[in-house]
Design a protein around this motif. Structure first.
Motif, PDB file in Angstrom:
ATOM      1  N   MET A 110      38.188 -31.197 -53.689  1.00 58.85           N
ATOM      2  CA  MET A 110      37.325 -32.058 -52.866  1.00 58.85           C
ATOM      3  C   MET A 110      36.144 -31.266 -52.309  1.00 58.85           C
ATOM      4  SD  MET A 110      36.939 -35.151 -51.818  1.00 58.85           S
ATOM      5  CE  MET A 110      38.556 -35.898 -52.031  1.00 58.85           C
ATOM      6  N   GLU A 130      33.349 -30.762 -54.973  1.00 52.93           N
ATOM      7  CA  GLU A 130      32.560 -31.962 -55.251  1.00 52.93           C
ATOM      8  C   GLU A 130      31.499 -32.208 -54.174  1.00 52.93           C
ATOM      9  OE1 GLU A 130      35.727 -31.709 -55.597  1.00 52.93           O
ATOM     10  OE2 GLU A 130      36.270 -32.394 -57.610  1.00 52.93           O
ATOM     11  N   TYR A 131      31.871 -32.042 -52.906  1.00 51.74           N
ATOM     12  CA  TYR A 131      30.929 -32.289 -51.813  1.00 51.74           C
ATOM     13  C   TYR A 131      29.945 -31.129 -51.621  1.00 51.74           C
ATOM     14  CZ  TYR A 131      33.267 -36.524 -50.236  1.00 51.74           C
ATOM     15  OH  TYR A 131      33.762 -37.809 -50.159  1.00 51.74           O
ATOM     16  N   ARG A 146      28.973 -39.684 -55.523  1.00 47.60           N
ATOM     17  CA  ARG A 146      30.129 -39.383 -54.679  1.00 47.60           C
ATOM     18  C   ARG A 146      30.604 -40.642 -53.944  1.00 47.60           C
ATOM     19  NH1 ARG A 146      33.974 -37.042 -55.608  1.00 47.60           N
ATOM     20  NH2 ARG A 146      32.481 -35.943 -56.909  1.00 47.60           N
ATOM     21  N   TYR A 147      29.654 -41.451 -53.477  1.00 49.27           N
ATOM     22  CA  TYR A 147      30.009 -42.706 -52.801  1.00 49.27           C
ATOM     23  C   TYR A 147      30.709 -43.651 -53.780  1.00 49.27           C
ATOM     24  CZ  TYR A 147      29.531 -47.225 -50.501  1.00 49.27           C
ATOM     25  OH  TYR A 147      29.803 -48.459 -49.948  1.00 49.27           O
ATOM     26  N   THR A 148      30.172 -43.733 -54.994  1.00 49.30           N
ATOM     27  CA  THR A 148      30.754 -44.608 -56.008  1.00 49.30           C
ATOM     28  C   THR A 148      32.187 -44.215 -56.327  1.00 49.30           C
ATOM     29  OG1 THR A 148      28.575 -44.979 -57.017  1.00 49.30           O
ATOM     30  CG2 THR A 148      30.510 -45.478 -58.367  1.00 49.30           C
ATOM     31  N   ILE A 149      32.411 -42.919 -56.494  1.00 43.10           N
ATOM     32  CA  ILE A 149      33.747 -42.423 -56.824  1.00 43.10           C
ATOM     33  C   ILE A 149      34.724 -42.663 -55.682  1.00 43.10           C
ATOM     34  CG2 ILE A 149      35.087 -40.339 -57.317  1.00 43.10           C
ATOM     35  CD1 ILE A 149      32.589 -39.272 -58.790  1.00 43.10           C
ATOM     36  N   GLU A 150      34.299 -42.351 -54.455  1.00 47.26           N
ATOM     37  CA  GLU A 150      35.185 -42.480 -53.304  1.00 47.26           C
ATOM     38  C   GLU A 150      35.404 -43.937 -52.872  1.00 47.26           C
ATOM     39  OE1 GLU A 150      36.890 -40.098 -51.947  1.00 47.26           O
ATOM     40  OE2 GLU A 150      36.042 -38.551 -53.250  1.00 47.26           O
ATOM     41  N   ARG A 151      34.348 -44.725 -52.955  1.00 41.95           N
ATOM     42  CA  ARG A 151      34.432 -46.107 -52.461  1.00 41.95           C
ATOM     43  C   ARG A 151      35.111 -47.036 -53.459  1.00 41.95           C
ATOM     44  NH1 ARG A 151      35.254 -50.436 -51.072  1.00 41.95           N
ATOM     45  NH2 ARG A 151      34.067 -51.850 -49.714  1.00 41.95           N
ATOM     46  N   ARG A 191      36.586 -45.946 -56.492  1.00 48.36           N
ATOM     47  CA  ARG A 191      37.615 -45.266 -57.280  1.00 48.36           C
ATOM     48  C   ARG A 191      37.370 -45.389 -58.783  1.00 48.36           C
ATOM     49  NH1 ARG A 191      39.641 -41.753 -53.712  1.00 48.36           N
ATOM     50  NH2 ARG A 191      40.040 -42.808 -51.736  1.00 48.36           N
TER      51      ARG A 191
END
Length: 210
Positions: A1, A4-5, A49-54, A56
């Motif tokens: 994690m 990635e950030y 990152r938003y797309t992946i986290e929000r 999935r």
């Protein structure tokens, strides 16, 4: 994690330092376009990152677009930077071949569901050639004396190292599964790239950023 950030952090630092030293390159259209591309890269990391986290899901479209535009940008960047007519023709040929290569993959692969790995590899290889062409021109000019004072040099050094490191990783990665190692390699390559860009902003002089 954390890894990635961290890329968002890298771009944030680069952009802060870059805009702080804006006076050093405000007269260069190429360098201002380059800064604009860095902003786009920063936004790409945020959105992906938003797309992946929000949601999935994998941000395949976002990354396919960035890798394609990244290589195309640097190919055009060096096309406009070099002055020798023969070198320009070589770079124009690389751009044409790259666009055809991408077009073929676009036709035969699903842009929204498959990573365009071969387009990425072709783009990285062509960018490496482009940087070498630029350095070759510098070696045959008086600019080589103060090349370390040019932001173009530090950009090129970072881009060259980044792509030379990642190109074999992509090639071998197609043959074996080493995703964990790949993450650390790309992380290290991004650190080197970021350090080169930041060093360029700090050490470069306005008169050599033409």
């Amino acid at each position: 994690m954390f890894i990635e950030y961290s890329y968002i952090g890298f771009y944030t630092i680069i952009l802060i330092v870059g805009f702080y030293h804006f006076k050093k390159y405000e007269h260069s259209v190429l360098l201002k376009w380059w800064m604009g591309f860095l902003v786009y890269s920063f936004l790409t990391e945020l959105v992906s990152r938003y797309t992946i986290e929000r949601f999935r899901i994998r941000a395949i479209i976002i990354y396919n677009s960035w890798y394609f535009l990244n290589a195309l940008f640097y190919l055009l960047f060096y096309f406009y930077k070099v002055n020798n007519r023969i070198r320009k023709r070589i770079l124009l040929s690389l751009i044409s071949v790259y666009l055809v290569f991408f077009g073929l993959q676009f036709v035969y692969l699903n842009y929204t569901k498959e990573y365009f790995v071969y387009t990425w590899m072709a783009g990285q290889l062509f960018v490496v050639f482009s940087v070498i062409i630029y350095f070759a021109e510098m070696l045959n000019s008086d600019k080589i004396i103060n090349i370390q004072k040019s932001l173009f040099f530090w950009i090129s050094l970072g881009v060259l190292i980044f792509n030379v490191v990642l190109l074999p990783v992509f090639v071998i990665g197609e043959l074996i599964d080493w995703q964990g190692i790949f993450e650390y390699i790309i992380f290290g390559a991004n650190i080197i790239l970021s350090l080169c860009f930041i060093t360029g902003f700090v050490l470069s002089k306005k008169e050599f950023n033409n």
